[in-house]
Design a protein around this motif. Structure first.
Motif, short mmCIF file in Angstrom:
data_model
loop_
_atom_site.label_atom_id
_atom_site.label_comp_id
_atom_site.label_asym_id
_atom_site.label_seq_id
_atom_site.Cartn_x
_atom_site.Cartn_y
_atom_site.Cartn_z
N ARG A 69 0.83 -1.21 0.00
CA ARG A 69 0.00 0.00 0.00
C ARG A 69 0.86 1.26 0.00
O ARG A 69 0.52 2.27 -0.63
CB ARG A 69 -0.92 -0.01 1.22
N LEU A 70 2.00 1.20 0.68
CA LEU A 70 2.93 2.33 0.71
C LEU A 70 3.40 2.68 -0.69
O LEU A 70 3.49 3.86 -1.05
CB LEU A 70 4.13 1.99 1.60
N GLU A 71 3.70 1.66 -1.48
CA GLU A 71 4.11 1.90 -2.86
C GLU A 71 3.01 2.62 -3.64
O GLU A 71 3.28 3.59 -4.36
CB GLU A 71 4.43 0.56 -3.53
N ALA A 72 1.78 2.18 -3.48
CA ALA A 72 0.67 2.82 -4.18
C ALA A 72 0.45 4.25 -3.72
O ALA A 72 0.17 5.15 -4.52
CB ALA A 72 -0.60 2.00 -3.97
N GLU A 73 0.58 4.47 -2.42
CA GLU A 73 0.36 5.82 -1.87
C GLU A 73 1.41 6.80 -2.36
O GLU A 73 1.11 7.95 -2.69
CB GLU A 73 0.35 5.77 -0.34
N LEU A 74 2.67 6.37 -2.41
CA LEU A 74 3.72 7.29 -2.88
C LEU A 74 3.57 7.56 -4.36
O LEU A 74 3.78 8.69 -4.82
CB LEU A 74 5.11 6.75 -2.57
N ALA A 75 3.23 6.54 -5.13
CA ALA A 75 3.01 6.75 -6.56
C ALA A 75 1.92 7.78 -6.80
O ALA A 75 2.03 8.65 -7.67
CB ALA A 75 2.66 5.43 -7.24
N ALA A 76 0.86 7.71 -5.99
CA ALA A 76 -0.24 8.67 -6.13
C ALA A 76 0.17 10.07 -5.69
O ALA A 76 -0.42 11.06 -6.15
CB ALA A 76 -1.44 8.20 -5.31
N ASN A 112 14.46 2.73 1.59
CA ASN A 112 13.24 2.70 0.79
C ASN A 112 13.06 1.36 0.11
O ASN A 112 14.04 0.74 -0.33
CB ASN A 112 13.29 3.77 -0.31
N ILE A 113 11.83 0.90 -0.05
CA ILE A 113 11.59 -0.21 -0.96
C ILE A 113 11.91 0.28 -2.36
O ILE A 113 11.84 1.48 -2.66
CB ILE A 113 10.15 -0.74 -0.85
N ALA A 114 12.30 -0.63 -3.23
CA ALA A 114 12.84 -0.24 -4.54
C ALA A 114 11.91 0.65 -5.36
O ALA A 114 12.35 1.67 -5.91
CB ALA A 114 13.23 -1.49 -5.33
N PRO A 115 10.61 0.33 -5.48
CA PRO A 115 9.75 1.20 -6.30
C PRO A 115 9.68 2.64 -5.76
O PRO A 115 9.62 3.59 -6.55
CB PRO A 115 8.38 0.52 -6.22
N VAL A 118 12.80 4.72 -6.68
CA VAL A 118 12.73 5.22 -8.06
C VAL A 118 11.84 6.46 -8.13
O VAL A 118 12.20 7.46 -8.78
CB VAL A 118 12.20 4.12 -9.00
N ILE A 119 10.71 6.43 -7.48
CA ILE A 119 9.78 7.57 -7.50
C ILE A 119 10.45 8.81 -6.91
O ILE A 119 10.35 9.91 -7.48
CB ILE A 119 8.50 7.22 -6.73
N LYS A 120 11.11 8.64 -5.79
CA LYS A 120 11.72 9.80 -5.12
C LYS A 120 12.85 10.41 -5.96
O LYS A 120 12.96 11.64 -6.07
CB LYS A 120 12.24 9.40 -3.75
N LEU A 130 22.10 7.35 -12.02
CA LEU A 130 22.29 6.22 -11.12
C LEU A 130 21.85 4.91 -11.77
O LEU A 130 20.82 4.88 -12.44
CB LEU A 130 21.48 6.45 -9.84
N ASP A 131 22.62 3.86 -11.55
CA ASP A 131 22.24 2.53 -12.03
C ASP A 131 21.40 1.87 -10.93
O ASP A 131 21.93 1.19 -10.05
CB ASP A 131 23.49 1.71 -12.34
N LEU A 132 20.10 2.07 -10.99
CA LEU A 132 19.23 1.64 -9.89
C LEU A 132 19.04 0.13 -9.86
O LEU A 132 18.65 -0.43 -8.83
CB LEU A 132 17.89 2.35 -9.99
N GLU A 133 19.32 -0.55 -10.95
CA GLU A 133 19.20 -2.02 -10.95
C GLU A 133 20.23 -2.66 -10.03
O GLU A 133 20.02 -3.77 -9.53
CB GLU A 133 19.37 -2.57 -12.36
N THR A 134 21.34 -1.98 -9.80
CA THR A 134 22.39 -2.56 -8.96
C THR A 134 22.35 -2.00 -7.54
O THR A 134 23.28 -2.22 -6.76
CB THR A 134 23.79 -2.29 -9.57
#
Length: 227
Positions: A69-76, A112-115, A118-120, A130-134
């Motif tokens: 839910r945190l991922e969805a809330e930050l995306a919104a 932070n969780i990965a998603p 990326v948003i931040k 930044l190479d976020l995959e690594t």
């Protein structure tokens, strides 16, 4: 490998970051937190666990549900983050300068969780350097001190570059960033752009402590010394 913390080191999220936790907790539990827990230097799962303890909720299944839910809330709230937050002083210029050095690999080590990482970063255009995959994230482990090996393993498996912890810097703004670096055998640069001042950070034993990232050339010199 240069591993940057995000909150307080590269970006300032204002009240948005704290607010999305409250909304995620309430959405899953039907119960709003009575106060905000301290988040500096902690992983998202750790923060959620502290909220659950505060609300006397002991079902571990709540943790992944709240994180989802945190991922969805930050995306919104991404537009609010961009409007109300900011990149930390000097962060864009530093990342841009470091990204031109082919000897360096830039990524993140964050609670932070990965998603959400990326948003931040994308909210302020920092993701392009930044190479976020690594990177290593709170979604990899609740224990921040376990994350340096995660990033090094990803760099080896995804990019074919095998580096030792001695070739690695953790750049952060809290004592937990220092503890993480030391646990992983990495160097540590701390900056007083978060909740901790120069005096508090200076007594920890980090390789370098700076007020901020504004003096681009000086910070580059610190991070590339010995290369």
């Amino acid at each position: 490998m240069l591993l940057f913390d995000i909150d307080g080191t590269l970006v300032k999220g204002g009240d948005v970051s704290g607010a999305v936790f409250g909304r995620a907790i309430e959405a899953v539990l039907g119960q709003a937190p009575t106060r905000r827990v301290s988040m500096s230097g902690k992983t998202d799962p750790q923060i959620v666990r502290e909220y659950l303890d505060l609300l006397k909720q002991d079902d571990p299944a709540h943790i992944p549900a709240v994180l989802e839910r945190l991922e969805a809330e930050l995306a919104a709230a991404a537009h609010q983050l961009a409007e109300l937050g900011s990149a930390c002083p000097g962060a864009p210029e530093l990342l841009q300068a470091l990204a031109t050095d082919e000897r360096l690999h830039l990524s993140v080590l964050t609670g932070n969780i990965a998603p959400n990482a990326v948003i931040k970063l994308a909210a302020f255009g920092l993701d392009k350097w930044l190479d976020l995959e690594t990177g290593a994230y709170g979604s990899d482990s609740e224990d921040r001190q376990a994350l340096v090996p995660v990033a090094l393993d990803r760099l080896a498996s995804l990019r074919g570059a095998r580096l030792s912890p001695r070739d690695t810097w953790v750049i952060g703004d809290t004592p937990r960033d220092y503890e993480c670096a030391r646990a992983g055998g990495a160097h540590c640069l701390l900056v007083a752009t978060g909740r901790f001042g120069l005096t508090e950070l200076g007594g920890l034993g980090a390789d370098a402590v700076l007020a901020d990232l504004v003096a681009t050339e000086a910070v580059v010199d610190v991070l590339t010394a010995g290369l």
